[in-house]
Design an enzyme around this catalytic site. Structure first.
Site, PDB file in Angstrom:
ATOM      1  N   ASP A 342     -40.077 -62.353  60.146  1.00  0.00           N
ATOM      2  CA  ASP A 342     -39.694 -61.156  59.379  1.00  0.00           C
ATOM      3  C   ASP A 342     -40.882 -60.479  58.701  1.00  0.00           C
ATOM      4  O   ASP A 342     -40.806 -60.093  57.531  1.00  0.00           O
ATOM      5  CB  ASP A 342     -38.633 -61.507  58.328  1.00  0.00           C
ATOM      6  CG  ASP A 342     -37.299 -61.891  58.941  1.00  0.00           C
ATOM      7  OD1 ASP A 342     -37.186 -61.855  60.177  1.00  0.00           O
ATOM      8  OD2 ASP A 342     -36.377 -62.233  58.181  1.00  0.00           O
ATOM      9  N   ASP A 363     -38.434 -62.251  64.922  1.00  0.00           N
ATOM     10  CA  ASP A 363     -37.909 -60.973  64.401  1.00  0.00           C
ATOM     11  C   ASP A 363     -38.933 -60.270  63.518  1.00  0.00           C
ATOM     12  O   ASP A 363     -38.601 -59.764  62.439  1.00  0.00           O
ATOM     13  CB  ASP A 363     -36.626 -61.213  63.595  1.00  0.00           C
ATOM     14  CG  ASP A 363     -35.585 -62.018  64.355  1.00  0.00           C
ATOM     15  OD1 ASP A 363     -35.611 -62.008  65.597  1.00  0.00           O
ATOM     16  OD2 ASP A 363     -34.742 -62.665  63.694  1.00  0.00           O
TER      17      ASP A 363
END
EC number: 3.1.1.11
Length: 527
Positions: A342, A363
């Site tokens: 992230d 991600d």
């Protein structure tokens, strides 16, 4: 709470004004204006009533969430509650921005001029805020999460209803493709900028020497401030003029937040890895993903140049954001975003990333913004043993949202620490975080770091028939389409007409708020 009640009546009044502009009589406008002003699918009064319903739902949700504030103590629940109140407050304010796009000079400085597109963006941001509020309770007491979810359900329903009342923008003329040899020059500089970047700001972005700054930050005491946070606090609120903060070479260990009232800040460093803003907040250490960011910006019109934003928590700490962006019409130029899981939280609104370095594992480009990445270096890193890398996790949760990611003219590869482990660590272009996740890779170079199937499931069959993932004219050993996934939502874009829907001019209506020509910002495709 009084603040929210007052906001309800004022927003209702603001909506009445804006909708009169959206549906104004045809004779009052030119043919070009007419496309912009006829932005509603429903009668003006119905739209205004729906807007008031949203504000009422937000007010009730804040009351529910606030009940747990003092009972939560210092925990992830406490952080989630703080996030929720801030996010719902932002959602209410985003509804009030509609008037600024058409009447207020302040709004004109920070809007596209397309009322319908602005409305859809800001309503979508309100929907993202509601969703993020609930996401923050991941890993917390199930009872509290259930109660909060009940309070938020009406917010989500009413915001979605409001979104359906705004027309999607009409298709814009297809930009003329630029020849490939011109594209090579496009990677060498940044001489053309969005139309809302003022001439003075363009000079600041183009020059390597910052001679004029409103504030100077220097860790060694040679500036006006020794911390970036203090310089941000000193910046004027709701400024319609550019406020330049020069952050001198150095490592700044702090968590910086540029709140929504800090408009038009431009932050200029001395270069990637010369000016470094670093932190180590993480999910494992009790922070919500939203609050883990080393650097967070919500103020409109933010510009960053020549700065590294990083989170050093490491892959074992799971979600650990380096930078979170909610700025509308924001620019990140020649910046690095370094982290693991992230890294870059493109949370909401419209943003442009140019010539940036973005590194991570899981991600590491995620969120529900409408964002375009051009000429960037996107590098996957080595994560935990047996962990799979996913570059993107776009968070579009409603089919009416205009949000999505376009990655174009960029280099997709492995970072140095992953090069020796390509056989044991698979890297994918993305996976669907939310039901209508939308991401397109166009005209990039993909190294052999990319797994031949290209894309990764989130959880079984979740979203595989509702997502929109596309690829167009990518090159390199990782770009082969022979073994790509066969999901209903995966698309090989075979024609320029299909791919054109995801260019700057179409995805974010760039023919209105970005220059349509210029060798360094390309509105369309490269032939």
């Amino acid at each position: 709470m009084a603040k929210f009640r007052q906001m309800g009546s004022s927003i209702f009044f603001l909506f009445l004004i804006i909708i009169s502009l959206c549906s104004a009589h045809k004779e009052a406008f030119s043919s070009t204006d007419l496309v912009q002003m006829e932005c509603l699918r429903v009668p003006p009064l119905e739209f205004a009533e729906a807007a008031k319903t949203v504000v009422d739902a937000i007010t009730k949700a804040v009351a529910i969430v606030s009940k747990f504030d003092k009972k939560a103590g210092k925990s992830r629940v406490s952080n989630a509650i703080v996030d929720c109140v801030d996010l719902l407050d932002s959602a209410a304010e985003e509804l009030s921005w509609i008037i600024s796009a058409s009447q207020s000079p302040n709004g004109k400085d920070n809007s596209t001029g397309d009322v319908g597109s602005d409305l859809r963006t800001w309503i979508s941001a309100a929907l993202s805020n509601q969703d993020t509020c609930l996401d923050g309770f991941e890993g917390t007491n199930g009872i509290i999460k259930k109660i909060v979810a009940g309070g938020l359900s009406k917010v989500g329903t009413t915001v979605r209803n409001l979104l359906t009342m705004v027309h999607s923008p009409p298709s814009k003329p297809k930009p003329k493709p630029i020849k490939a040899q011109t594209m090579t020059k496009a990677h060498s500089g940044f001489s053309k900028f969005p139309s809302w970047v003022k001439p003075g700001d363009r000079k600041l972005l183009q020059t390597d020497n910052i001679t004029v700054a409103d504030a100077v930050v220097a860790a060694d005491g040679t500036g006006n401030f020794t911390t970036i946070s203090d310089a941000v606090l000193a910046a004027p609120d709701y400024s319609t003029k550019r406020y330049v903060i020069h952050v001198k070479r150095g490592v700044y260990v702090e968590n910086v937040e540029i709140k929504k009232k800090k408009w038009n800040i431009m932050m200029v460093g001395d270069g990637i890895d010369a000016t470094v803003i670093t932190g180590n907040r993480s999910f494992i250490d009790g922070w919500t993903t939203f609050r883990s960011a080393t650097f967070a910006v919500s103020g409109r019109g933010f510009i960053a140049r020549d700065i590294t934003f990083q989170n050093t928590a490491g892959p074992e700490k799971h979600q650990a954001v380096a930078i979170r962006s909610d700025t509308d019409l924001g620019v990140f130029y020649r910046c690095a975003m370094r982290g693991y899981q992230d890294t870059l939280y493109a949370h909401s609104m419209r943003q442009f990333f140019r010539e940036c370095i973005i590194t991570g594992t899981v991600d590491f480009i995620f969120g529900d913004a409408t964002a375009v990445f051009q000429s960037c270096q996107i590098k996957a890193k080595q994560g935990l043993p047996n962990q799979k890398n996913s570059i993107t996790a776009q968070g579009r949760k409603d089919p009416n949202e205009p949000t999505g990611f376009t990655i174009q003219f960029s280099n997709i590869a492995a970072d140095t620490d992953l090069l020796l482990n390509l056989n044991t660590t698979a890297t994918y272009l993305g996976r669907p975080w939310k039901l209508y996740s939308r991401t397109v890779f166009m005209q990039n170079y993909m190294s052999d770091a990319i797994n031949p199937v290209g894309w990764l499931e989130w959880n079984g069959n979740f979203a595989l028939d509702t997502l929109y993932y596309g690829e167009y004219m990518n090159s390199g050993p990782g770009a082969s389409l022979d073994r790509r996934v066969k999901w209903p939502g995966y698309h090989v874009l075979n024609t320029s007409a299909e791919a054109n829907n995801f260019t700057v001019s179409q995805l974010i209506q760039g023919n209105l708020w970005l220059p349509s020509t210029g060798i360094t910002f390309i509105a369309g495709l490269v032939s």
